[in-house]
Design a protein around this motif. Structure first.
Motif, PDB file in Angstrom:
ATOM      1  N   GLN A 165      -4.255 -13.387 -28.981  1.00 10.70           N
ATOM      2  CA  GLN A 165      -3.388 -14.448 -29.492  1.00 10.70           C
ATOM      3  C   GLN A 165      -3.201 -15.530 -28.423  1.00 10.70           C
ATOM      4  OE1 GLN A 165       0.081 -13.009 -31.541  1.00 10.70           O
ATOM      5  NE2 GLN A 165       1.150 -14.963 -31.418  1.00 10.70           N
TER       6      GLN A 165
ATOM      7  N   VAL B 170      -9.664 -23.656 -41.383  1.00 10.30           N
ATOM      8  CA  VAL B 170      -8.640 -23.871 -40.362  1.00 10.30           C
ATOM      9  C   VAL B 170      -8.975 -25.134 -39.602  1.00 10.30           C
ATOM     10  CG1 VAL B 170      -8.079 -21.419 -40.134  1.00 10.30           C
ATOM     11  CG2 VAL B 170      -9.889 -22.412 -38.728  1.00 10.30           C
TER      12      VAL B 170
ATOM     13  N   SER C 286      -3.884 -18.273 -33.456  1.00  9.51           N
ATOM     14  CA  SER C 286      -2.455 -18.105 -33.807  1.00  9.51           C
ATOM     15  C   SER C 286      -2.277 -16.774 -34.521  1.00  9.51           C
ATOM     16  CB  SER C 286      -2.003 -19.252 -34.705  1.00  9.51           C
ATOM     17  OG  SER C 286      -2.694 -19.217 -35.935  1.00  9.51           O
ATOM     18  N   ARG C 287      -0.973 -16.401 -34.764  1.00 10.23           N
ATOM     19  CA  ARG C 287      -0.719 -15.144 -35.445  1.00 10.23           C
ATOM     20  C   ARG C 287      -1.282 -15.184 -36.863  1.00 10.23           C
ATOM     21  NH1 ARG C 287       5.281 -12.895 -35.272  1.00 10.23           N
ATOM     22  NH2 ARG C 287       4.672 -12.859 -33.072  1.00 10.23           N
ATOM     23  N   ASP C 288      -1.145 -16.331 -37.527  1.00  5.67           N
ATOM     24  CA  ASP C 288      -1.659 -16.454 -38.904  1.00  5.67           C
ATOM     25  C   ASP C 288      -3.189 -16.369 -38.919  1.00  5.67           C
ATOM     26  OD1 ASP C 288       0.916 -16.680 -39.812  1.00  5.67           O
ATOM     27  OD2 ASP C 288       0.883 -18.898 -39.831  1.00  5.67           O
ATOM     28  N   LEU C 289      -3.832 -17.065 -37.936  1.00  6.22           N
ATOM     29  CA  LEU C 289      -5.298 -17.033 -37.884  1.00  6.22           C
ATOM     30  C   LEU C 289      -5.783 -15.622 -37.592  1.00  6.22           C
ATOM     31  CD1 LEU C 289      -8.039 -18.462 -37.877  1.00  6.22           C
ATOM     32  CD2 LEU C 289      -7.684 -19.016 -35.460  1.00  6.22           C
TER      33      LEU C 289
ATOM     34  N   LYS D 117      -4.366 -12.959 -38.429  1.00  6.25           N
ATOM     35  CA  LYS D 117      -4.137 -12.124 -39.608  1.00  6.25           C
ATOM     36  C   LYS D 117      -5.094 -12.466 -40.744  1.00  6.25           C
ATOM     37  CE  LYS D 117      -0.495 -10.821 -42.874  1.00  6.25           C
ATOM     38  NZ  LYS D 117       0.933 -11.010 -43.276  1.00  6.25           N
ATOM     39  N   ALA D 118      -5.292 -13.756 -41.000  1.00  5.28           N
ATOM     40  CA  ALA D 118      -6.078 -14.164 -42.180  1.00  5.28           C
ATOM     41  C   ALA D 118      -7.556 -14.380 -41.867  1.00  5.28           C
ATOM     42  CB  ALA D 118      -5.487 -15.445 -42.761  1.00  5.28           C
TER      43      ALA D 118
ATOM     44  N   ASP E 278      -7.479  -8.309 -33.101  1.00  7.02           N
ATOM     45  CA  ASP E 278      -6.686  -8.385 -31.872  1.00  7.02           C
ATOM     46  C   ASP E 278      -7.332  -7.471 -30.836  1.00  7.02           C
ATOM     47  OD1 ASP E 278      -4.836  -8.332 -29.827  1.00  7.02           O
ATOM     48  OD2 ASP E 278      -3.135  -8.539 -31.215  1.00  7.02           O
TER      49      ASP E 278
END
Length: 621
Positions: free
Chosen positions: A454, A476, A498-501, A503-504, A525
């Motif tokens: 991250q 993105v 990022s956290r969203d990137l 995750k998705a 991660d």
């Protein structure tokens, strides 16, 4: 040679002596060889044999030479004594021979280092008291073998038009005695010459030796250009004729041309566009005539090309010929001696390939999975072959047509049709054609899965192949860079995780008029992945340790005798009733029934096969 002369003289002397004895001569007889021959520089030996009646003895022996004076006659030639020989001594007179003469025990006279002046008569005179005086004469012939004759041909050349005799060659031989004679030969045959065909001369050198020379005069014909001449020097030695030959020489003969030859170099059948061509004109005249070159134009008029030619050597050089260089050429020769003129013509054909073109069917845009036919054609005066290759030079096919089916993006998009003339080495032309296979984008590579952290800045990559060139879209935001190589396109997106990137993930999308293709890039991660990997490793280690401990316990019990070695079906190790907390390990046999009969129980007896299908091991505390 000298030994042979001595032997001959001795034999002659003894022969005369025997004849005298046989005839029972009553008077003194003296004999010497009639002729003695010796080469200049050698030693001459003249033997003197005599017979005295009644076995008497000689009183003296005198040796003389006859002095031939130019004004003397045979009656007035004077004698000069060389030496006086008695039984006790040899007295040499003061003559030119004093240092060169000697008398042997056999009373033979020897003269060393003979010269041409020694060619004279020598006399042996024997005095025998009451038997009187006798003498004999010997002609000493001095000779010198002539040097090998040297011949010098006429280097200026002789014309066949000369009606008078011309000098052919000169022959000379030096240092002979007596003078030698010269004869002439043509092609190995001796010439029978008239007085006006040979000039002979003789020279007496200061050494007394003779040099002779001869000049040959004659007319020549065209055939004499191949004739060989030589001269021969003849001399006499010991009554036999000897000869020495000169080298054979040729002379230069001038004659008009009778034939003319014109040829194309290289052969006209092999001439191609771009070659350098020579037209070579040759005549059989000597000296070569003056050459002129012409070419016939489209209007049938002859255009002079002498400015491009080497008129002395008869060579016309054409640089970088092309189609228009073809045509009829003429060479003319002019003999400046008699002004005769000859001419010869030759056809020059320049081979070429032109109008090379490629047609494509269908001519509309090509689709993936479709097919295409390529046709290649050209114009040439000779037969042609066709070859197809791709941009890397790999062979795709032969013949003037090439059929390609199941077209893909990987189908070579640049093809070449090479047109070759097999009969003319090096004559070829090529034509290129481009193939554009259309289709929707096909993604061939992505950077997934991608391990990241991250807030880390990473590069996401998508690579596709397509035509027409597609547009690229990312799901993105980031900084994108595109790289194009022919029909391949690669897009690199630089983005912060990022956290969203995380995750998705991210989606790359390629699109053109033929369709759309997209792929998902998974982001993992890196920390979580490392922890998961650690747990897995720990579990594996624990499992290995459990197996090791279990194996050690079994081995320990086996050593204590708690576990029998034989197979006895299901058996209680401790006999008492099993407790509730016992551990039971069940081992099922994988042996076949027919093999079970070979297994033995704990007491060594054989057990039924049915009783050996399973066995239990009771592990107690």
């Amino acid at each position: 040679m000298a030994g042979g002369r001595r032997a001959a003289g001795l034999a002659l002397g003894w022969g005369c002596c025997l004849l005298l004895c046989c005839a029972a001569a009553s008077k003194l007889e003296v004999s010497t060889p009639a002729v003695v021959e010796v080469e200049i520089g050698d030693t001459a030996r003249i033997e003197c044999n005599f017979y005295i009646p009644g076995n008497g003895s000689y009183s003296y022996i005198d040796w003389f030479y006859v002095d031939r004076k130019e004004t003397a006659t045979p009656q007035t030639n004077s004698r000069v004594r060389l030496c006086h020989v008695t039984h006790s001594e040899v007295l040499k007179d003061s003559t030119e021979y004093k240092e060169r003469l000697s008398v042997g025990e056999d009373k033979a006279l020897s003269i060393s280092k003979v010269t041409v002046q020694d060619d004279r008569t020598f006399v042996c005179q024997v005095g025998a008291g009451s038997s009187g005086v006798g003498e004999s004469h010997t002609e000493l012939h001095v000779y010198k073998v002539p040097e090998t004759p040297v011949i010098e041909p006429n280097t200026g050349g002789i014309s066949v038009h000369n009606s008078d005799n011309s000098q052919i060659a000169k022959c000379e031989s030096k240092n002979s005695f007596p003078p030698a004679n010269i004869t002439w030969h043509k092609n190995g045959e001796q010439l029978d010459l008239q007085e006006n065909q040979m000039r002979y001369s003789r020279t007496r050198e200061s050494s007394g030796l003779h040099s002779v020379s001869s000049i040959l005069f004659d007319t020549v014909t065209r055939e004499d250009r191949d004739s060989h001449y030589h001269c021969t020097v003849h001399y006499w030695l010991r009554g036999q004729r000897h000869a020495l030959e000169s080298q054979k020489v040729q002379i230069t003969v001038f004659y008009p041309a009778e034939h003319l030859k014109l040829q194309v170099v290289p052969s006209s059948a092999l001439v191609k566009e771009g070659d350098n061509v020579k037209l070579v004109c040759e005549s059989d005249g000597n000296p070569p005539p003056v050459f002129s070159f012409y070419k016939r134009g489209l209007d049938d008029k002859w255009k002079e090309l002498s400015s491009l030619a080497e008129t002395d050597s008869g060579v016309l050089t054409l640089h970088g010929v092309n189609k228009s260089s073809s045509g009829l050429y003429r060479c003319e020769s002019l003999d400046l001696d008699d002004m005769t003129q000859l001419e010869k013509e030759v056809e020059l054909v320049v081979n070429y390939i032109e109008d090379v073109h490629v047609e494509m069917e269908p001519s509309s845009p090509l689709r993936e999975g479709g097919s295409v036919t390529l046709s290649c054609d050209a114009h040439s005066p000779v037969a042609l072959d066709y070859q197809w290759t791709d941009e890397k030079g790999r062979k795709m096919g032969v013949g003037n047509q090439l059929f390609l089916s199941n077209l893909t993006f990987e189908t070579p998009n640049n093809l070449s049709c090479k047109v070759v003339a097999p009969s003319v080495p090096g004559l070829e032309q090529s034509k290129q054609v481009s193939l554009a296979v259309e289709g929707k984008p096909r993604i061939v590579a992505i950077s997934s899965p991608l391990y990241v952290r991250q807030d880390e800045v990473v590069n996401l990559t998508c690579k596709a192949i397509a035509f027409p060139r597609p547009s690229v879209h990312w799901s993105v935001n980031g900084t994108a860079h595109e790289y194009v190589d022919n029909q391949h396109i690669a897009s690199n997106l630089t983005v912060r995780v990022s956290r969203d990137l995380l995750k998705a993930g991210a989606m790359c999308r390629f699109s053109n008029k033929m369709g759309v293709s997209e792929k998902h890039i998974q982001l993992l991660d890196q920390k979580t992945a490392a922890e998961s990997q650690g747990v897995i490793i720990v579990a594996i280690i624990v499992a290995i340790l459990v197996v090791a401990v279990l194996g050690a316990v079994i081995y320990f019990l086996h050593k204590k005798g708690k576990i029998p070695c034989g197979r006895a079906g299901k058996q209680d190790i401790t006999r008492p009733e099993a407790r509730k907390d016992k551990i039971v390990v069940e081992v099922k046999s994988d042996k076949l029934p027919e093999e079970a009969g070979l297994l033995q129980g704990a007491n060594g007896e054989k057990r039924p096969a049915a009783d050996q299908s399973e066995k239990y091991i009771d592990l107690r505390n």
